[in-house]
Write a protein that holds these residues in place. Structure first.
Motif, PDB file in Angstrom:
ATOM      1  N   MET A   1      20.499  -9.468   9.637  1.00  0.00           N
ATOM      2  CA  MET A   1      20.644 -10.927   9.598  1.00  0.00           C
ATOM      3  C   MET A   1      21.766 -11.288   8.625  1.00  0.00           C
ATOM      4  N   ASN A   2      22.696 -12.136   9.052  1.00  0.00           N
ATOM      5  CA  ASN A   2      23.768 -12.500   8.126  1.00  0.00           C
ATOM      6  C   ASN A   2      23.390 -13.750   7.337  1.00  0.00           C
ATOM      7  N   LYS A   3      24.281 -14.128   6.415  1.00  0.00           N
ATOM      8  CA  LYS A   3      23.948 -15.232   5.503  1.00  0.00           C
ATOM      9  C   LYS A   3      23.706 -16.533   6.251  1.00  0.00           C
ATOM     10  N   ILE A   4      24.554 -16.770   7.269  1.00  0.00           N
ATOM     11  CA  ILE A   4      24.427 -18.051   7.974  1.00  0.00           C
ATOM     12  C   ILE A   4      23.088 -18.144   8.679  1.00  0.00           C
ATOM     13  N   LEU A  47      13.529  -5.993  -1.226  1.00  0.00           N
ATOM     14  CA  LEU A  47      14.669  -5.092  -1.062  1.00  0.00           C
ATOM     15  C   LEU A  47      15.967  -5.871  -1.011  1.00  0.00           C
ATOM     16  N   ASN A  48      15.945  -7.001  -0.330  1.00  0.00           N
ATOM     17  CA  ASN A  48      17.174  -7.764  -0.147  1.00  0.00           C
ATOM     18  C   ASN A  48      16.821  -9.213   0.196  1.00  0.00           C
ATOM     19  N   LYS A  49      17.854 -10.004   0.323  1.00  0.00           N
ATOM     20  CA  LYS A  49      17.689 -11.435   0.579  1.00  0.00           C
ATOM     21  C   LYS A  49      16.979 -11.699   1.922  1.00  0.00           C
ATOM     22  N   GLU A  50      17.295 -10.873   2.924  1.00  0.00           N
ATOM     23  CA  GLU A  50      16.698 -11.071   4.245  1.00  0.00           C
ATOM     24  C   GLU A  50      15.183 -10.898   4.174  1.00  0.00           C
ATOM     25  N   GLU A  51      14.765  -9.850   3.480  1.00  0.00           N
ATOM     26  CA  GLU A  51      13.332  -9.604   3.390  1.00  0.00           C
ATOM     27  C   GLU A  51      12.660 -10.756   2.636  1.00  0.00           C
ATOM     28  N   GLU A  52      13.327 -11.201   1.590  1.00  0.00           N
ATOM     29  CA  GLU A  52      12.781 -12.294   0.793  1.00  0.00           C
ATOM     30  C   GLU A  52      12.569 -13.541   1.652  1.00  0.00           C
ATOM     31  N   THR A  53      13.575 -13.850   2.461  1.00  0.00           N
ATOM     32  CA  THR A  53      13.478 -15.033   3.324  1.00  0.00           C
ATOM     33  C   THR A  53      12.377 -14.872   4.361  1.00  0.00           C
TER      34      THR A  53
END
Ligand SMILES: *[C@@H]1O[C@H](CO)[C@@H](O)[C@H](O)[C@H]1NC(C)=O
Length: 331
Positions: A1-4, A47-53
């Motif tokens: 998943m990218n930032k956008i 682990l990363n921003k994607e998982e957090e979201t």
């Protein structure tokens, strides 16, 4: 998943919450506040921003379900946030509940309730509660491992041993988890098994204390226990599938039961009556009592902060399949 797409997801999420939870105003602030508190209490790291979201999204969906339950005046039990609150129902089923039991439990037969007006021949007490008798070790937490059957087995052996010798030893779940498969039993570590496999293992190889073989929460290589003291139970049996026989067995000591825990994720207290009619036996626990209404008191292995200090009371009328696969240690 990218930032956008992460940002889009977050936006979509916020608007979804505003649609569903009318009473929470302003939705996002209250929900994010609740999330942040829960997250720091539960020391979540990602682990990363994607998982957090993703976890945050799941948390908000779960919070919606909890809020909906609170508004249901007919519920006889309460729910709350706990360690499972950022896991989806599917993840809960796959990680925490027992995959083996789910997949291969033999066909469930009709319950053998006594028919007609046969008089009750067993004479068990009106209510039984093994909590606070010394026969139970503190509630454990199996962690992110489908090891419920190890807890269900070790705990029942602890109580049996206590009732017989008046001396409580905490037995090793980790030994069962690590060693039963290697010894040729139908057991799969954190992917689960049936309690009878662990009872059979303990009868043949003995079970050591948890002090000498502590729980780590994942499968490791079986340790050599030949120099450690062991307890050898001798026999167990499946209890007939009716509430008289089950209560009679519980009155003699805690029993091991396989049960449908699919809907237990948020349970906090009260009489749980939220099991589906279509039972999926997917969790092994210990029945440690029943009250005068016939509701069952269950010791779980999801830690003392889940449920009622780690316990759950199951409705006599909506019993989550408690009668269907219950085991009693005989000797
Ligand atoms: C386990 O330990 C005992 C004694 O320490 C030893 O005799 C035995 O060979 C060991 N078993 C294995 C499988 O390593």
């Amino acid at each position: 998943m990218n930032k956008i797409s992460v940002v889009l997801l977050a936006l979509a999420l916020t608007s979804q919450i505003q649609c569903q939870a009318e009473e929470v105003k302003p939705a996002s602030i209250s929900y994010f506040d609740t999330y942040n508190k829960w997250r720091s209490n539960n020391r979540r790291v990602f682990l990363n921003k994607e998982e957090e979201t993703y976890r945050q999204l799941v948390f908000f969906e779960n919070l919606n379900q909890i809020n909906a339950h609170q508004k249901n005046n007919e519920a006889t039990y309460t729910v709350s946030l706990n360690q499972f609150s950022d896991y989806s129902d599917e993840e809960f089923q796959q990680i925490i509940l027992n995959k083996r039991i789910q997949m291969s439990q033999p066909e469930i037969q009709e319950e053998q309730q006594p028919k007609g007006n046969l008089r009750k021949t067993v004479s068990y007490p009106d209510s039984v509660d093994w909590r606070n008798t010394g026969a139970l070790s503190p509630v454990q937490n199996q962690g992110w491992c489908g090891s419920c059957a190890a807890f269900g087995t070790a705990g029942v052996l602890e109580s049996f041993h206590y009732i017989r010798y008046n001396y409580l030893v905490k037995f090793s779940e980790q030994q069962l988890l690590d060693c039963a498969r290697q010894a040729g039993f139908d057991a799969y570590g954190c992917d689960g098994t049936w309690q009878q496999e662990y009872f059979k293992y303990a009868i043949k190889h003995g079970i050591v204390s948890a002090n000498s073989y502590p729980y780590v929460g994942y499968q490791t290589a079986c340790k050599n226990t030949s120099d450690l003291p062991k307890y050898f139970p001798q026999s167990f049996r499946f209890i007939n599938r009716n509430s008289d026989d089950i209560k009679d067995a519980i009155s003699k000591g805690p029993i091991s039961v396989t049960i449908d825990a699919s809907n237990w994720k948020y349970y906090r207290g009260g009489i749980f009556n939220g099991c589906s009619r279509y039972r999926q036996l997917n969790h092994a626990v210990i029945a440690v009592g029943y009250d005068v209404q016939g509701n069952y008191i269950i010791k779980n292995s999801w830690g003392p902060y889940w449920g009622d200090e780690g316990y759950i009371t199951i409705s006599a009328q909506n019993d989550c399949g408690i009668l269907l696969s219950a085991i009693q240690v005989l000797s």
